[in-house]
Design a protein around this motif. Structure first.
Motif, PDB file in Angstrom:
ATOM      1  N   LEU A 272       4.727 -37.650  16.194  1.00  0.00           N
ATOM      2  CA  LEU A 272       5.016 -39.234  14.927  1.00  0.00           C
ATOM      3  C   LEU A 272       3.827 -39.817  13.996  1.00  0.00           C
ATOM      4  N   ARG A 276       4.400 -39.203  10.118  1.00  0.00           N
ATOM      5  CA  ARG A 276       3.880 -40.792   9.840  1.00  0.00           C
ATOM      6  C   ARG A 276       3.171 -40.188   8.334  1.00  0.00           C
ATOM      7  N   VAL A 280       7.453 -40.478   6.811  1.00  0.00           N
ATOM      8  CA  VAL A 280       8.725 -41.186   7.751  1.00  0.00           C
ATOM      9  C   VAL A 280       8.392 -41.922   8.764  1.00  0.00           C
ATOM     10  N   ARG A 281       8.845 -42.836   9.466  1.00  0.00           N
ATOM     11  CA  ARG A 281       8.943 -44.093  10.255  1.00  0.00           C
ATOM     12  C   ARG A 281       9.527 -44.062  10.614  1.00  0.00           C
ATOM     13  N   GLY A 282       9.264 -44.561  12.597  1.00  0.00           N
ATOM     14  CA  GLY A 282       9.989 -44.701  13.604  1.00  0.00           C
ATOM     15  C   GLY A 282       9.359 -45.687  14.312  1.00  0.00           C
ATOM     16  N   ASP A 284       9.011 -44.349  17.828  1.00  0.00           N
ATOM     17  CA  ASP A 284       8.525 -43.462  18.349  1.00  0.00           C
ATOM     18  C   ASP A 284       9.418 -41.777  18.026  1.00  0.00           C
ATOM     19  N   GLN A 286      11.042 -40.250  18.107  1.00  0.00           N
ATOM     20  CA  GLN A 286      12.078 -39.621  18.920  1.00  0.00           C
ATOM     21  C   GLN A 286      12.772 -39.899  17.750  1.00  0.00           C
ATOM     22  N   HIS A 287      12.890 -41.505  17.435  1.00  0.00           N
ATOM     23  CA  HIS A 287      13.410 -42.088  16.161  1.00  0.00           C
ATOM     24  C   HIS A 287      12.860 -41.149  15.238  1.00  0.00           C
ATOM     25  N   ALA A 288      11.105 -41.093  15.067  1.00  0.00           N
ATOM     26  CA  ALA A 288      10.529 -41.052  13.432  1.00  0.00           C
ATOM     27  C   ALA A 288      11.441 -38.956  13.000  1.00  0.00           C
ATOM     28  N   ASN A 291      14.720 -39.812  12.112  1.00  0.00           N
ATOM     29  CA  ASN A 291      14.982 -40.916  10.917  1.00  0.00           C
ATOM     30  C   ASN A 291      14.027 -39.890   9.785  1.00  0.00           C
ATOM     31  N   SER A 342      16.031 -34.732  19.214  1.00  0.00           N
ATOM     32  CA  SER A 342      16.526 -35.752  18.033  1.00  0.00           C
ATOM     33  C   SER A 342      16.922 -34.744  16.879  1.00  0.00           C
TER      34      SER A 342
END
Length: 407
Positions: A272, A276, A280-282, A284, A286-288, A291, A342
């Protein structure tokens, strides 16, 4: 020395019974003629076999199948009530339970939230999770997946700080839990269970030598050699999160169970933070990662940055995999866990490319294909294998007129 002598009628009956039970598990329900065809037995022998298995409570009639005009055939199936097993996946914040009958059908499940509590309540929490799954009958075995490993030389749980597995730091863990739950218990590392699920039902079917890498909040691996799980002298084979890795602090600087080594480089928090740094944001890690994959499909600077971030993640994962590959030389590497799942095929291809650039052996790299909770899938596979061996061995007694399994 007791037991049947090789070649005796009782041994041959037992072999035939086991073959029929296996056929019913894999192909059933089946008729007498179908069982005879699959086992190579004559009709009279198949009829005698089915009578024995019914008397032993292992097989039940499952209705009538219509055939040619004027002909019907009785259909038989494994008696699902012959035995029940349970699997538990234990994490710091919840216990997930599943119960299966002897055919493998799920007959109960439950999720029990578990805020951190004193260690004296461990057995109570496990009991509560099992009760919540509401087993239809007495359990024959429970397999528990934990984020640690049993040291066979001490019987204690190792490779985890006490704060991460509260209540588990007790001597003779397995006998203690078996006595407390009133059922034989196996405690297994959760990543090893995922590997068993992949070997039985997933991407590792037919492979005798493979490594599974679990990349999630934490990092772990399972090593299968010659078709068997390699556990190591202290049960810690595959605890690669602690593996010294270039670019990461070691246990000397950070502390034995602190964030160091491969974990510090490739665990969820590190991924994560890395993404960043590429913009790239998210919510958590997994979302990052997801994305980043989506952004990488586009054009422009954001897409370039996302692709660079994914390559960086792949390179970090590949460094550890290269060390494992150089020692173990597996034919297959399976990737699973929140980070790589992910990232999907995009991240898998990058990891494979980076790994092959670092090593002489070039194992295939594949994503996990086991659906649902793979820890529970592996635990149920292990429990069912053990219990089926126990229950089906009763056919030896049943063939001599002493049934041992209730219907």
């Amino acid at each position: 020395m007791s037991g049947p002598v090789p070649g005796t009628p009782s041994l041959l009956r037992a072999i035939n019974d086991r073959a029929a039970l296996q056929a019913l598990l894999e192909r059933g329900p089946l008729t007498r003629p179908e069982i005879g065809t699959l086992t190579g037995l004559s009709k009279p022998t198949a009829s005698q076999l089915l009578s024995r298995l019914q008397d032993a409570g292992l097989v039940v009639l499952d209705g009538i199948r219509e055939g040619l005009p004027g002909r019907t055939a009785e259909v038989y199936r494994i008696n699902p009530a012959a035995a029940y097993v349970a699997a538990l996946d234990v994490t710091p914040d919840r216990i997930e339970a599943k119960v299966a009958d002897i055919t493998g059908a799920i007959v109960g499940e439950h999720v029990l939230p578990t805020p951190r509590r004193p260690h004296g309540e461990l057995v109570d929490r496990l009991k509560a999770a099992l009760r919540g799954a509401n087993p239809p009958g007495t359990l024959r075995r429970v397999v528990i997946g934990v984020q640690a490993a049993i040291d066979p030389s001490t019987g204690r749980l190792g490779y985890a700080a006490a704060k991460d597995v509260p209540g588990w730091q007790i001597p003779d863990l397995v006998p203690t839990l078996s006595a407390g739950l009133g059922v034989p218990v196996d405690v297994e590392n959760n990543v090893n269970l995922v590997a068993q699920a992949e070997q039985a039902h997933g991407a590792a079917q037919g492979h005798q030598d493979f490594v599974l890498l679990w990349a999630d909040e934490g990092i772990g691996a399972a090593i299968v050699l010659g078709g068997r799980m390699h556990r190591g002298a202290t049960g810690g084979a595959g605890e690669v999160g602690y593996m010294p890795t270039p670019g990461a602090p070691t246990a000397r600087e950070a502390g034995r169970y602190a964030n160091h080594g491969y974990q510090a480089l490739t665990g969820g928090p590190a991924v994560l933070k890395l993404l960043r740094s590429y913009g790239v944001r998210g919510a958590d890690f997994q979302h990052a990662v997801a994305n980043a994959v989506k952004a990488a499909e586009g054009k422009g600077q954001k897409a370039d940055d996302a692709r660079a971030g994914l390559r960086d993640i792949a390179a970090r994962l590949a460094v550890g995999l290269a060390a494992i590959t150089s020692v173990v030389d597996p034919g297959l590497v399976i990737l699973t866990g929140g980070i790589v799942l992910s990232g999907g095929e995009t991240l898998r291809e990058l990891v494979e490319h980076e790994l092959h650039a670092l090593t002489i052996p070039q194992p295939r790299v594949r994503l996990s294909s086991v659906e649902g909770n793979p820890v529970l899938a592996g635990a149920l596979h292990l429990a069912l294998g053990t219990v089926r061996d126990q229950v089906f061995s009763s056919t030896v007694a049943a063939s001599s007129g002493s049934p041992t399994v209730p219907s």
